[in-house]
Design a protein around this motif. Structure first.
Motif, PDB file in Angstrom:
ATOM      1  N   GLY A 152       0.822  -1.313   0.026  1.00 35.74           N
ATOM      2  CA  GLY A 152      -0.020  -0.220   0.009  1.00 35.74           C
ATOM      3  C   GLY A 152       0.831   1.262  -0.080  1.00 35.74           C
ATOM      4  O   GLY A 152       0.235   2.300   0.419  1.00 35.74           O
ATOM      5  N   PHE A 153       1.896   1.236  -0.648  1.00 35.79           N
ATOM      6  CA  PHE A 153       2.804   2.520  -0.737  1.00 35.79           C
ATOM      7  C   PHE A 153       2.170   3.599  -1.618  1.00 35.79           C
ATOM      8  O   PHE A 153       1.495   3.382  -2.586  1.00 35.79           O
ATOM      9  N   HIS A 154       2.679   4.558  -1.392  1.00 35.26           N
ATOM     10  CA  HIS A 154       2.286   6.085  -1.923  1.00 35.26           C
ATOM     11  C   HIS A 154       2.729   5.512  -3.696  1.00 35.26           C
ATOM     12  O   HIS A 154       3.584   5.260  -3.745  1.00 35.26           O
ATOM     13  N   PRO A 155       1.606   6.221  -4.238  1.00 31.84           N
ATOM     14  CA  PRO A 155       1.826   5.779  -5.743  1.00 31.84           C
ATOM     15  C   PRO A 155       3.303   6.432  -6.275  1.00 31.84           C
ATOM     16  O   PRO A 155       3.816   5.764  -7.049  1.00 31.84           O
ATOM     17  N   THR A 156       3.848   7.469  -5.654  1.00 28.56           N
ATOM     18  CA  THR A 156       5.219   7.923  -6.147  1.00 28.56           C
ATOM     19  C   THR A 156       6.243   6.925  -6.032  1.00 28.56           C
ATOM     20  O   THR A 156       7.216   6.526  -6.572  1.00 28.56           O
ATOM     21  N   ILE A 157       6.166   6.277  -4.547  1.00 27.29           N
ATOM     22  CA  ILE A 157       6.972   5.158  -4.459  1.00 27.29           C
ATOM     23  C   ILE A 157       6.846   4.017  -5.359  1.00 27.29           C
ATOM     24  O   ILE A 157       7.890   3.540  -5.767  1.00 27.29           O
ATOM     25  N   VAL A 158       5.597   3.766  -5.618  1.00 24.28           N
ATOM     26  CA  VAL A 158       5.650   2.440  -6.359  1.00 24.28           C
ATOM     27  C   VAL A 158       6.055   2.831  -7.718  1.00 24.28           C
ATOM     28  O   VAL A 158       6.973   2.186  -8.346  1.00 24.28           O
ATOM     29  N   SER A 159       6.057   4.076  -8.255  1.00 26.12           N
ATOM     30  CA  SER A 159       6.558   4.311  -9.567  1.00 26.12           C
ATOM     31  C   SER A 159       8.204   4.321  -9.493  1.00 26.12           C
ATOM     32  O   SER A 159       8.793   3.998 -10.303  1.00 26.12           O
ATOM     33  N   ASN A 160       8.454   4.990  -8.589  1.00 29.21           N
ATOM     34  CA  ASN A 160      10.162   5.006  -8.066  1.00 29.21           C
ATOM     35  C   ASN A 160      10.767   3.546  -8.314  1.00 29.21           C
ATOM     36  O   ASN A 160      11.867   3.525  -8.569  1.00 29.21           O
ATOM     37  N   LEU A 161      10.012   2.768  -7.451  1.00 28.82           N
ATOM     38  CA  LEU A 161      10.546   1.269  -7.342  1.00 28.82           C
ATOM     39  C   LEU A 161      10.691   0.746  -8.929  1.00 28.82           C
ATOM     40  O   LEU A 161      11.358   0.082  -9.137  1.00 28.82           O
ATOM     41  N   GLN A 192      16.456   8.131  -4.458  1.00 24.99           N
ATOM     42  CA  GLN A 192      15.866   7.704  -5.640  1.00 24.99           C
ATOM     43  C   GLN A 192      14.377   7.231  -5.212  1.00 24.99           C
ATOM     44  O   GLN A 192      13.667   7.306  -6.006  1.00 24.99           O
ATOM     45  N   PHE A 193      14.302   6.405  -4.174  1.00 26.57           N
ATOM     46  CA  PHE A 193      12.813   6.015  -3.727  1.00 26.57           C
ATOM     47  C   PHE A 193      11.817   7.398  -3.377  1.00 26.57           C
ATOM     48  O   PHE A 193      10.717   7.295  -3.456  1.00 26.57           O
ATOM     49  N   SER A 194      12.504   8.551  -2.803  1.00 25.77           N
ATOM     50  CA  SER A 194      11.518   9.408  -2.685  1.00 25.77           C
ATOM     51  C   SER A 194      11.582  10.663  -3.820  1.00 25.77           C
ATOM     52  O   SER A 194      11.175  11.800  -3.617  1.00 25.77           O
ATOM     53  N   ASP A 195      12.065  10.397  -4.809  1.00 23.02           N
ATOM     54  CA  ASP A 195      12.149  11.403  -5.936  1.00 23.02           C
ATOM     55  C   ASP A 195      10.636  11.982  -6.269  1.00 23.02           C
ATOM     56  O   ASP A 195       9.834  11.098  -6.293  1.00 23.02           O
ATOM     57  N   GLY A 196      10.428  13.084  -6.231  1.00 23.57           N
ATOM     58  CA  GLY A 196       9.408  13.908  -6.567  1.00 23.57           C
ATOM     59  C   GLY A 196       8.373  13.933  -5.328  1.00 23.57           C
ATOM     60  O   GLY A 196       7.291  14.330  -5.470  1.00 23.57           O
ATOM     61  N   MET A 197       8.888  13.606  -4.134  1.00 20.99           N
ATOM     62  CA  MET A 197       8.018  13.568  -3.078  1.00 20.99           C
ATOM     63  C   MET A 197       8.263  14.693  -1.927  1.00 20.99           C
ATOM     64  O   MET A 197       7.769  14.743  -0.828  1.00 20.99           O
ATOM     65  N   ARG A 198       9.318  15.504  -2.312  1.00 18.78           N
ATOM     66  CA  ARG A 198       9.603  16.650  -1.402  1.00 18.78           C
ATOM     67  C   ARG A 198      10.069  16.072  -0.046  1.00 18.78           C
ATOM     68  O   ARG A 198       9.759  16.691   0.825  1.00 18.78           O
ATOM     69  N   LEU A 199      10.957  15.169   0.005  1.00 19.16           N
ATOM     70  CA  LEU A 199      11.323  14.816   1.240  1.00 19.16           C
ATOM     71  C   LEU A 199      12.981  15.163   1.037  1.00 19.16           C
ATOM     72  O   LEU A 199      13.565  14.706   0.017  1.00 19.16           O
ATOM     73  N   TYR A 200      13.565  15.644   1.989  1.00 18.78           N
ATOM     74  CA  TYR A 200      14.877  15.966   2.113  1.00 18.78           C
ATOM     75  C   TYR A 200      15.844  15.142   3.244  1.00 18.78           C
ATOM     76  O   TYR A 200      15.359  14.848   4.440  1.00 18.78           O
ATOM     77  N   SER A 201      17.026  15.053   2.669  1.00 25.11           N
ATOM     78  CA  SER A 201      17.885  14.236   3.589  1.00 25.11           C
ATOM     79  C   SER A 201      19.202  14.987   3.873  1.00 25.11           C
ATOM     80  O   SER A 201      19.705  15.836   3.180  1.00 25.11           O
ATOM     81  N   ALA A 202      19.841  14.733   5.028  1.00 30.31           N
ATOM     82  CA  ALA A 202      21.170  15.240   5.352  1.00 30.31           C
ATOM     83  C   ALA A 202      22.246  14.376   5.676  1.00 30.31           C
ATOM     84  O   ALA A 202      21.716  13.090   6.317  1.00 30.31           O
TER      85      ALA A 202
END
Ligand code: AMP
Length: 413
Positions: free
Chosen positions: A76-85, A160-170
């Motif tokens: 049941g992942f978010h559709p963007t995760i599914v497409s990134n997968l 890669q997995f969060s591409d297009g989801m506006r999540l940021y990492s450091a």
């Protein structure tokens, strides 16, 4: 391997036992250091029986035929995760993903016993992205890892997995200038990935605030404690909210880890998928060499074989690892080295050259090679023997990944 030292001898392992009259410039000067290291002091090879370095009948890799109980669509992942997968080419979950993702998504604390190469990164990265996206809050996740390279590798996957989801990492790791990392933290990343020492420094300087960190991952926990990071890890955990989800991944649970887990986890689920941990699927043999000179001779004889396509050589000491890489390069076997004396950009550059095939030989210390996912390593050579059997299994596990065959050779005196 394509170089001027190619030999015609294809007659099996005995070829490594032969002496040759070829004279490699510089070998004599060098022989005493590397060869001697294996025979002296606390790194004495005899602590592990030579039988443990031999496996002439490798079995098929079990992981390769695993049939998952779930499809990625079941989670049941978010559709963007599914497409990134899909973009990344992941069709089915690996076993650790299959068995741990449902528990992590359900909010449970999880202990995942899995080696690198099992797909464990996505096991925690995907549910973290899902959780952060779903809640749309200020909550953040902290991923603590033993090495700088592993931190960078995890950030790469996260992006890669969060591409297009506006999540940021450091990424906050030692060996790199701290100021850009402080700047990154001030932007309020959703996920912080770092090594214990640097994370502790940033907490002490009040640059890293953990009040909203509701997910903690300890990756390669066993390695982290081996490397003496327990006090820093304990410090970091003490700064986290009590109400949080904690995940711990590693290849083994030592008594030290078990004590740590008792303190940091609540009612955890344990998922164990350590199928290839014994290295049973990797062909293994020993190579006898009494002097440093003989070792160099046999090593270069091996490297000259066509099938030694991508070779990872382990050495014990930082300086000897660098010397070996330099010497091999001089002898017509281009090699790079990674070890703790190199700056982080230098380590990353060497690793990238090896990963992308610009150079086919990487010489590394155990610490520098921990947790790395390097595809298609054809051979692991233990130029200096490992200290423990566990270390041995970890080293040889760098080859024979993703269902491919692998070979490992260990020099003994
Ligand atoms: P890790 O153990 O997380 O370092 O992953 C090992 C390798 O397997 C990495 O190159 C991953 O990109 C790859 N991988 C992980 N999960 C999958 C999957 N479900 N399908 C295909 N490749 C995967």
């Amino acid at each position: 391997m394509n170089n001027s030292f190619k030999t015609r001898d294809r007659g099996g392992r005995d070829r490594f036992q032969k002496r040759s009259d070829r004279n490699y410039g510089g070998r004599k000067r060098f022989g005493g250091h590397i060869g001697g290291g294996a025979k002296r002091g606390r790194f004495h090879a005899k602590t592990i029986s030579h039988d443990k370095f031999i496996n002439k009948n490798p079995t098929a890799q079990i992981e390769a035929v695993y049939t998952p109980a779930h499809a990625f669509s079941d989670f049941g992942f978010h559709p963007t995760i599914v497409s990134n997968l899909a973009k990344k080419g992941y069709k089915n979950p690996t076993r650790i993903q299959d068995e741990s993702i449902p528990h992590i998504l359900a909010g449970r604390d999880v202990v995942g016993l899995a080696n690198t190469g099992s797909g464990k990164t996505a096991s925690f990265v995907l549910p973290i992205i899902e959780k952060l996206k779903k809640k749309q809050t200020l909550e953040t996740a902290l991923i603590v890892v033993p090495t700088r390279e592993l931190a960078q590798q995890i950030q790469f996957e996260f992006r890669q997995f969060s591409d297009g989801m506006r999540l940021y990492s450091a990424v906050c790791v030692g060996g790199l200038n701290i100021y850009p990392q402080k700047k990154d933290l001030r932007r309020g990343p959703n996920v912080v990935i770092g090594t214990p020492g640097r994370l502790k420094d940033l907490i002490n300087q009040r640059e890293l605030r953990l009040e909203n960190t509701t997910t903690l991952v300890l990756d390669e926990a066993d390695r982290m404690l081996d490397m003496g990071f327990l006090p820093d890890v304990t410090f970091i955990i003490s700064k986290l909210p009590v109400k949080r989800q904690s995940l711990c991944f590693g290849a083994t649970i030592t008594p030290e880890i078990s004590r740590l887990l008792q303190k940091m986890l609540i009612d955890p689920v344990t998922v164990s998928v350590r199928t290839s941990e014994t290295g049973e699927h990797i062909a293994q043999d020993i190579i006898r060499a009494r002097t440093g000179e003989e070792k160099m001779q046999k090593l270069t004889d091996m490297l000259a074989q066509d099938d030694f396509e991508k070779v990872l050589i382990f050495g014990q000491m930082k300086h000897s690892v660098q010397k070996l890489a330099d010497l091999l390069s001089k002898m017509g076997f281009p090699a790079v080295a990674i070890h703790g004396n190199k700056s982080q950009p230098q380590r990353q550059r060497a690793l990238d050259m090896f990963k992308t095939g610009k150079v086919n030989i990487l010489v590394a210390t155990d610490v520098a090679a921990r947790g790395l996912d390097i595809p298609n390593v054809s051979h692991v050579i233990n130029f200096d023997p490992p200290n423990t059997h566990e270390e041995y299994v970890h080293r040889i596990g760098r080859t024979g990944r993703a269902g491919k065959p692998g070979q490992a050779y260990t020099f003994v005196g």
